[in-house]
Write an enzyme that holds these catalytic residues in place. Structure first.
Site, PDB file in Angstrom:
ATOM      1  N   ASP A 266       0.811  -1.220   0.000  1.00  0.00           N
ATOM      2  CA  ASP A 266       0.000   0.000   0.000  1.00  0.00           C
ATOM      3  C   ASP A 266       0.841   1.266   0.000  1.00  0.00           C
ATOM      4  O   ASP A 266       0.574   2.202  -0.748  1.00  0.00           O
ATOM      5  CB  ASP A 266      -1.020   0.012   1.134  1.00  0.00           C
ATOM      6  CG  ASP A 266      -0.421  -0.228   2.489  1.00  0.00           C
ATOM      7  OD1 ASP A 266       0.776  -0.573   2.558  1.00  0.00           O
ATOM      8  OD2 ASP A 266      -1.135  -0.078   3.489  1.00  0.00           O
TER       9      ASP A 266
ATOM     10  N   ARG B 287       3.231   5.254  17.687  1.00  0.00           N
ATOM     11  CA  ARG B 287       2.779   6.229  16.712  1.00  0.00           C
ATOM     12  C   ARG B 287       3.369   7.614  16.950  1.00  0.00           C
ATOM     13  O   ARG B 287       3.809   8.272  16.032  1.00  0.00           O
ATOM     14  CB  ARG B 287       1.248   6.327  16.707  1.00  0.00           C
ATOM     15  CG  ARG B 287       0.609   5.048  16.203  1.00  0.00           C
ATOM     16  CD  ARG B 287       1.056   4.769  14.793  1.00  0.00           C
ATOM     17  NE  ARG B 287       0.520   3.534  14.301  1.00  0.00           N
ATOM     18  CZ  ARG B 287       1.170   2.391  14.348  1.00  0.00           C
ATOM     19  NH1 ARG B 287       2.358   2.335  14.902  1.00  0.00           N
ATOM     20  NH2 ARG B 287       0.650   1.298  13.859  1.00  0.00           N
TER      21      ARG B 287
ATOM     22  N   ASP C 176      -5.198   4.236  14.261  1.00  0.00           N
ATOM     23  CA  ASP C 176      -3.950   4.910  13.926  1.00  0.00           C
ATOM     24  C   ASP C 176      -4.137   6.200  13.153  1.00  0.00           C
ATOM     25  O   ASP C 176      -3.320   7.119  13.260  1.00  0.00           O
ATOM     26  CB  ASP C 176      -3.037   3.960  13.157  1.00  0.00           C
ATOM     27  CG  ASP C 176      -2.408   2.922  14.059  1.00  0.00           C
ATOM     28  OD1 ASP C 176      -2.225   3.232  15.248  1.00  0.00           O
ATOM     29  OD2 ASP C 176      -2.096   1.815  13.587  1.00  0.00           O
TER      30      ASP C 176
ATOM     31  N   SER D 239      -2.797  -9.188   9.514  1.00  0.00           N
ATOM     32  CA  SER D 239      -2.244  -7.847   9.536  1.00  0.00           C
ATOM     33  C   SER D 239      -1.380  -7.766  10.785  1.00  0.00           C
ATOM     34  O   SER D 239      -1.873  -7.976  11.897  1.00  0.00           O
ATOM     35  CB  SER D 239      -3.363  -6.799   9.605  1.00  0.00           C
ATOM     36  OG  SER D 239      -2.821  -5.506   9.763  1.00  0.00           O
TER      37      SER D 239
END
Length: 463
Positions: free
Chosen positions: A52, A133, A184, A236
């Site tokens: 992606d 993050r 996220d 994932s």
């Protein structure tokens, strides 16, 4: 009426200074749907090299007419994920790839504060993805190309680094590969807002027509983007130095047991060594500093415990959690070193914190975890709570010994020079400090409300 002239970081004067009208107008403009195309000069993309993010590069160039700079933060995802990234990025159309090693900062400035705070989301989750993050807005683990793809936890650390890179290269926008269904996207964008509200944010998954893996492969072929043809992972995954998460496929049914070969960081407890292993964790002011008496840097300490804990099948968690966006999701986490450290820190506090301090810290820990999970690392409230956690754990110094055996962690010993535990008081033998006869008066006073209520009920019952 007297005028108040005192200022604070949030006074109108300071807000006017820190957020000029053009910034506010830019933020408000960015809140609107992108009805009209926006012309961008340069975009910094959180890049992993997976399918992606590889197709996002040409998509950004095609739809925004901009130069694309790819950014990757090394937060311990593994050397395999970093090999050949620059070649992939440039082959996809990026002008350059910027890679920053953030492992030590990630552990020291993000993981350890959460550990000290005792932050655990919904009773189980040790916030592996949430902490990362802010550190980078990291690389999405989009190699799996799941619609629930996670952008690795480093985002809290990676995002500041990503914003720094945007400033260094003169970018006017940033982009990520988070889907519109996950947490996220919120974590990334709140961090961008906090660090530089002037940056334009592009979220392709909320804009493009690509619906899945096959669409992305077709787009890649059309734009001559080299994508290795490999067997699609059914999960994932999101990995960093703190944990490895698994989502998707059979895990989407909470009734299904995870397959044995899914796990990557931890051995199956049934196959773990038949002999237990003991490990001693040294802690100073609530922060780990040593393993078995040997001092180590934050990242190397965690790496060592991941290896030791993983060998014994420590740190597997299977849970259904409430996502920030409102839906429930099922995830399986492997956090071997983190599980050992969390238990050690909590156990040492049993010696150094009194009842009121421990109970209040536990209350604060719930809110702290909620803020981190929701991407509010840079909120004033979390920063203020961090100051409290630092103060309350100032005397949490000592060591804890734990036994690791076939998936279980058992505390076998703890000691601290600041221990509030006194054997001469707690012993069942007679002591000079504690007179057992004093308990009678304490019980009468402590039980007075209970006696009064019982007397009231008796009086009403006989009336």
């Amino acid at each position: 009426m007297a005028q108040l002239h005192a200022t604070s970081p949030y006074s109108s004067t300071n807000l006017a200074f820190h957020a000029p009208k053009r910034v506010i107008q830019g933020v408000l403009a960015g809140d609107k749907e992108k009805d009209a195309p926006v012309k961008l000069k340069k975009v910094v993309l959180a890049y992993s090299g997976g399918l992606d993010t590889s197709v996002i590069v040409p998509w950004l160039r095609e739809n925004y007419g901009c130069e694309v700079v790819c950014f990757t933060a090394d937060v311990g995802q593994g050397i395999k994920e970093l090999d050949g990234l620059e070649e992939k990025a440039k082959a996809s159309g990026a002008s350059q790839l910027v890679v920053k090693d953030l492992k030590e900062e990630f552990v020291k400035d993000y993981i350890f504060p959460c550990l000290r705070a005792g932050a655990i989301y919904e009773r189980k989750y040790l916030l592996g993805t949430s902490m990362a993050r802010p550190v980078i807005a990291k690389v999405e683990y989009d190699r799996t190309f799941s619609t629930y793809s996670h952008i690795i936890l480093e985002h809290e650390l990676s995002l500041p680094a990503m914003v720094d890179v945007a400033s260094e290269v003169g970018a006017d926008a940033v982009s990520h590969g988070c889907t519109g269904k996950g947490n996220d996207q919120v974590r990334f964008e709140l961090t961008f807002f906090a660090l530089n509200p002037e940056l334009y944010v592009v979220a392709p998954w909320r804009e493009w027509d690509i619906q899945g893996r096959e669409d992305a492969i077709e787009y890649a072929k059309k734009h001559n983007v080299p994508v290795p043809v490999t067997k699609k992972s059914i999960y994932s995954r999101d990995r960093n130095l703190w944990h490895l998460s698994h989502e998707g496929d059979i895990l989407e049914d909470p009734a299904n047991e995870p397959e044995k070969d899914m796990y990557m960081m931890t051995a199956d407890p049934e196959d773990a060594p038949d002999k237990p292993e003991y490990v001693e964790i040294g802690i100073i002011s609530g922060l780990p500093v040593s393993v078995n008496g040997k001092e180590r840097s934050p990242a190397s300490l965690l790496s060592q415990l991941n290896e030791i804990g993983g060998k014994h099948g420590i740190g597997r968690v299977d849970m259904v959690e409430n996502r920030l966006v409102g839906m429930k999701s099922r995830g399986v986490y492997e956090t071997p070193g983190g599980t050992i450290l969390s238990m050690a820190a909590r156990e040492l506090e049993s010696l150094t914190l009194d009842r009121e301090a421990m109970q209040f810290k536990d209350i604060c820990a719930l809110k702290y975890a909620e803020l981190v999970y929701a991407g509010r690392w840079f909120d004033p409230l979390r920063k203020s709570m961090d100051a409290f956690m630092e103060e309350i754990t100032a005397t949490t110094t000592g060591s804890v010994t734990l036994k690791l055996y076939k998936g279980s962690v058992t505390v076998t010993g703890r000691k601290s020079p600041y221990s509030l535990y006194r054997q001469d008081i707690s012993s069942f033998e007679s002591g000079q400090i504690y007179d057992q006869a004093d308990a009678a008066g304490f019980i009468r006073l402590y039980g007075l409300p209970t006696r009064v209520r019982a007397m009231l009920e008796k009086d009403h019952g006989s009336a």
